[in-house]
Design a protein around this motif. Sequence first.
Motif, mmCIF file in Angstrom:
data_model
loop_
_atom_site.group_PDB
_atom_site.id
_atom_site.type_symbol
_atom_site.label_atom_id
_atom_site.label_comp_id
_atom_site.label_asym_id
_atom_site.label_seq_id
_atom_site.Cartn_x
_atom_site.Cartn_y
_atom_site.Cartn_z
ATOM 1 N N UNK A 101 0.708 -0.933 -0.075
ATOM 2 C CA UNK A 101 -0.389 -0.285 0.169
ATOM 3 C C UNK A 101 0.298 0.735 -0.018
ATOM 4 N N UNK A 102 0.530 2.211 -0.673
ATOM 5 C CA UNK A 102 1.130 3.106 -0.908
ATOM 6 C C UNK A 102 -0.420 4.422 -1.028
ATOM 7 N N UNK A 103 0.097 5.379 -0.385
ATOM 8 C CA UNK A 103 -1.220 6.271 -0.330
ATOM 9 C C UNK A 103 -1.555 7.995 0.582
ATOM 10 N N UNK A 104 -1.486 8.414 0.237
ATOM 11 C CA UNK A 104 -2.016 9.630 1.247
ATOM 12 C C UNK A 104 -3.430 9.841 2.093
ATOM 13 N N UNK A 105 -3.021 9.650 3.256
ATOM 14 C CA UNK A 105 -4.348 10.385 4.382
ATOM 15 C C UNK A 105 -3.892 10.787 5.282
ATOM 16 N N UNK A 106 -5.435 11.590 5.718
ATOM 17 C CA UNK A 106 -5.052 12.207 6.699
ATOM 18 C C UNK A 106 -5.345 11.572 8.662
ATOM 19 N N UNK A 107 -4.157 11.851 9.095
ATOM 20 C CA UNK A 107 -3.461 10.810 10.611
ATOM 21 C C UNK A 107 -4.964 10.353 11.141
ATOM 22 N N UNK A 108 -5.016 9.600 11.614
ATOM 23 C CA UNK A 108 -5.945 9.401 12.852
ATOM 24 C C UNK A 108 -5.219 10.373 13.975
ATOM 25 N N UNK A 109 -6.051 9.392 15.165
ATOM 26 C CA UNK A 109 -5.351 9.922 16.245
ATOM 27 C C UNK A 109 -4.730 9.661 17.131
ATOM 28 N N UNK A 110 -4.192 8.259 16.706
ATOM 29 C CA UNK A 110 -3.155 7.842 16.832
ATOM 30 C C UNK A 110 -1.696 8.556 16.482
ATOM 31 N N UNK A 124 1.836 10.686 4.261
ATOM 32 C CA UNK A 124 2.140 9.003 3.395
ATOM 33 C C UNK A 124 2.170 7.738 4.665
ATOM 34 N N UNK A 125 1.482 7.370 3.410
ATOM 35 C CA UNK A 125 1.040 5.517 4.309
ATOM 36 C C UNK A 125 1.796 4.602 3.494
ATOM 37 N N UNK A 126 2.680 4.120 4.434
ATOM 38 C CA UNK A 126 3.013 2.673 2.970
ATOM 39 C C UNK A 126 3.348 1.700 4.115
ATOM 40 N N UNK A 127 2.234 0.885 3.567
ATOM 41 C CA UNK A 127 2.867 -0.916 4.139
ATOM 42 C C UNK A 127 3.780 -1.463 2.989
ATOM 43 N N UNK A 128 4.884 -1.954 3.485
ATOM 44 C CA UNK A 128 5.680 -2.837 2.817
ATOM 45 C C UNK A 128 6.368 -4.291 3.514
ATOM 46 N N UNK A 129 6.106 -5.441 3.398
ATOM 47 C CA UNK A 129 6.830 -6.936 3.729
ATOM 48 C C UNK A 129 8.440 -7.612 3.211
#
Length: 238
Positions: A101-110, A124-129
């Motif tokens: 996954x690679x996308x721009x997100x709005x940050x949640x509370x955490x 930027x949110x990046x999920x890599x295995x």
Amino acid sequence: MKTNKFIAVYHEWADMINTGEIAPLSKLPSENELAQKHETSRETIRKALQMLAENGYIQKIRGKGSVVLDVSKLSFPVSGLVSFQELAKSMGKETRTIVHEIQVVKPDERLQQSLHAKCSDEVWKVLRVREIEGEKVILDKDFFMRSFVPSLTKEICEGSIYEYLENDLGLPISFAKKEIVVEEATEEDKSVLDLDGFTHIVVVKNTVYLEDASLFQYTESRHRLDKFRFVDFARRRS
């Protein structure tokens, strides 16, 4: 620049232990035999053996010599700030990075708390295995403030993001605060990693800063329990 002889001897034997050419619990040749083999002095051999002991490759036992320790687990530094690509080179093992996954997100509370971000910021949110020798054993979840990292691509994420940030964007990455915990594996962990029956994982949480102390990255590196040891060098102060 000429390399000290004992360092060359150290690397030769460390490489043979890392590759399994020398099995755990086997004994290294004596100091005299090693000195003859490498055509050097016993003092040089002692220095090389001391380095092997300090870095966890051997245990020197009185009356038995140098016994090889099990280094089948992969070593990750606790205090260092290095990228996976840099670690992969030092491990000498076959690795692959799979971008999920690679996308721009709005940050949640955490994330707002972890990045000191506002709800209106973009991240930027990046999920890599990370796959090592055919097994998917690390899930890296990276979050970068878009104000510091305007753009990212899948190609960059498949390589070294830090190389891109430092060389292309000129970001002076300086230091990180780390927290290491053991957590129960999530459904996400189970779906993307080869957990091999393990129900818990080691999680390394990093908040990463630039030279001016700006916080620009939060990351969670989620490791399968049996595959990794986290190492550091410590010296007792007198």
